[in-house]
Design a protein around this motif. Structure first.
Motif, PDB file in Angstrom:
ATOM      1  N   GLU A 196       0.837  -1.210   0.000  1.00 24.26           N
ATOM      2  CA  GLU A 196       0.000   0.000   0.000  1.00 24.26           C
ATOM      3  C   GLU A 196       0.866   1.251   0.000  1.00 24.26           C
ATOM      4  O   GLU A 196       0.625   2.188  -0.768  1.00 24.26           O
ATOM      5  CB  GLU A 196      -0.929  -0.009   1.214  1.00 24.26           C
ATOM      6  CG  GLU A 196      -2.009  -1.042   1.107  1.00 24.26           C
ATOM      7  CD  GLU A 196      -3.377  -0.505   1.441  1.00 24.26           C
ATOM      8  OE1 GLU A 196      -3.549   0.723   1.570  1.00 24.26           O
ATOM      9  OE2 GLU A 196      -4.273  -1.336   1.555  1.00 24.26           O
ATOM     10  N   LYS A 197       1.853   1.289   0.875  1.00 24.00           N
ATOM     11  CA  LYS A 197       2.730   2.464   0.961  1.00 24.00           C
ATOM     12  C   LYS A 197       3.486   2.693  -0.338  1.00 24.00           C
ATOM     13  O   LYS A 197       3.652   3.829  -0.773  1.00 24.00           O
ATOM     14  CB  LYS A 197       3.696   2.324   2.139  1.00 24.00           C
ATOM     15  CG  LYS A 197       2.992   2.482   3.470  1.00 24.00           C
ATOM     16  CD  LYS A 197       3.923   2.317   4.639  1.00 24.00           C
ATOM     17  CE  LYS A 197       3.100   2.476   5.924  1.00 24.00           C
ATOM     18  NZ  LYS A 197       3.782   1.981   7.090  1.00 24.00           N
ATOM     19  N   CYS A 214      -0.785   9.523  -3.822  1.00 18.60           N
ATOM     20  CA  CYS A 214      -2.154   9.528  -3.314  1.00 18.60           C
ATOM     21  C   CYS A 214      -2.153   9.050  -1.867  1.00 18.60           C
ATOM     22  O   CYS A 214      -1.154   8.550  -1.366  1.00 18.60           O
ATOM     23  CB  CYS A 214      -3.059   8.644  -4.172  1.00 18.60           C
ATOM     24  SG  CYS A 214      -2.649   6.901  -4.120  1.00 18.60           S
ATOM     25  N   GLN A 263       1.033   4.227  -2.815  1.00 20.99           N
ATOM     26  CA  GLN A 263       0.736   5.610  -2.442  1.00 20.99           C
ATOM     27  C   GLN A 263       1.886   6.532  -2.835  1.00 20.99           C
ATOM     28  O   GLN A 263       1.659   7.626  -3.362  1.00 20.99           O
ATOM     29  CB  GLN A 263       0.488   5.709  -0.934  1.00 20.99           C
ATOM     30  CG  GLN A 263      -0.778   5.037  -0.483  1.00 20.99           C
ATOM     31  CD  GLN A 263      -0.848   4.876   1.022  1.00 20.99           C
ATOM     32  OE1 GLN A 263      -0.128   5.528   1.767  1.00 20.99           O
ATOM     33  NE2 GLN A 263      -1.706   3.976   1.476  1.00 20.99           N
ATOM     34  N   PRO A 288      -4.053   6.817   1.421  1.00 22.69           N
ATOM     35  CA  PRO A 288      -4.482   5.424   1.573  1.00 22.69           C
ATOM     36  C   PRO A 288      -5.892   5.207   1.028  1.00 22.69           C
ATOM     37  O   PRO A 288      -6.729   6.103   1.064  1.00 22.69           O
ATOM     38  CB  PRO A 288      -4.432   5.177   3.071  1.00 22.69           C
ATOM     39  CG  PRO A 288      -4.274   6.494   3.725  1.00 22.69           C
ATOM     40  CD  PRO A 288      -3.831   7.479   2.692  1.00 22.69           C
TER      41      PRO A 288
END
Length: 187
Positions: A156-157, A165, A160, A167
């Motif tokens: 996820e990180k 963007c 992003q 989370p």
């Protein structure tokens, strides 16, 4: 078992009878295995469709896929995202000690800096695995099944950072039930 039958000191006709019995058992098990994989794949595809329907404008999708670390199942689910956001699915199989991550990134997101092969490569040390791919699709397979949550967070990180963007908070899909492996095997 066939090796034992072939080397047994018994009558030829009895060996043939035992070989046929073993082959019949193998066929039943093979048919059950194919049916199980088809059911898991169908469920994974439906879950993916439901997530995308409930979250039509997400910039990326990182999620656990309860597919017992089966390449074909995760690949089938990723095909549902082809025209959608970049996606990375991670699946574990505690029984076999395998963890699998597969990513798919559309060309327009590759141009923004998110490449599937880089997305996957940063998971290799976490998953104790190996893998690779291209800018638009990649996969890694490893043995550290306990690293699922860490792998999801890192993925996820990474997305992003590359897509600039925040989370993604997914709205709950319509259905997320996946039958447990032993329940599927008993049907």
């Amino acid at each position: 078992m066939l090796t034992d039958i072939n080397s047994a000191q018994i009558q030829h006709w009895r060996k043939e009878e035992l070989r046929r019995a073993v082959e019949a058992i193998k066929k039943v098990q093979g048919d059950a295995d194919r049916a199980q994989k088809a059911a898991i794949s169908k469920e994974a595809i439906q879950i993916t469709k439901n997530i995308l329907a409930a979250n039509p404008s997400i910039p990326y999708l990182v999620t656990e896929m309860k597919a017992f670390a089966q390449n074909k199942v995760i690949n089938d689910a990723l095909k549902e995202v082809m025209n959608g956001p970049p996606a990375l699915f991670i699946s574990t199989d505690e029984d076999s000690g395998k963890i699998l991550a597969m990513a798919s990134v559309p060309k327009e997101c590759v141009a923004k800096g998110l490449k599937a092969d880089e997305w996957i490569k940063h998971l290799i040390p976490v998953l104790n695995g190996k893998g690779g791919g291209k800018a638009e699709s990649a996969q890694v397979s490893g043995t550290n099944v306990k690293a699922l949550k860490e792998a999801l967070n890192k993925s996820e990180k990474f997305a992003q950072e590359k897509l600039s963007c925040g989370p993604v908070v997914l709205a709950p899909p319509l259905s997320t039930s996946v039958k447990p492996k032993d329940e599927i095997e008993n049907n």
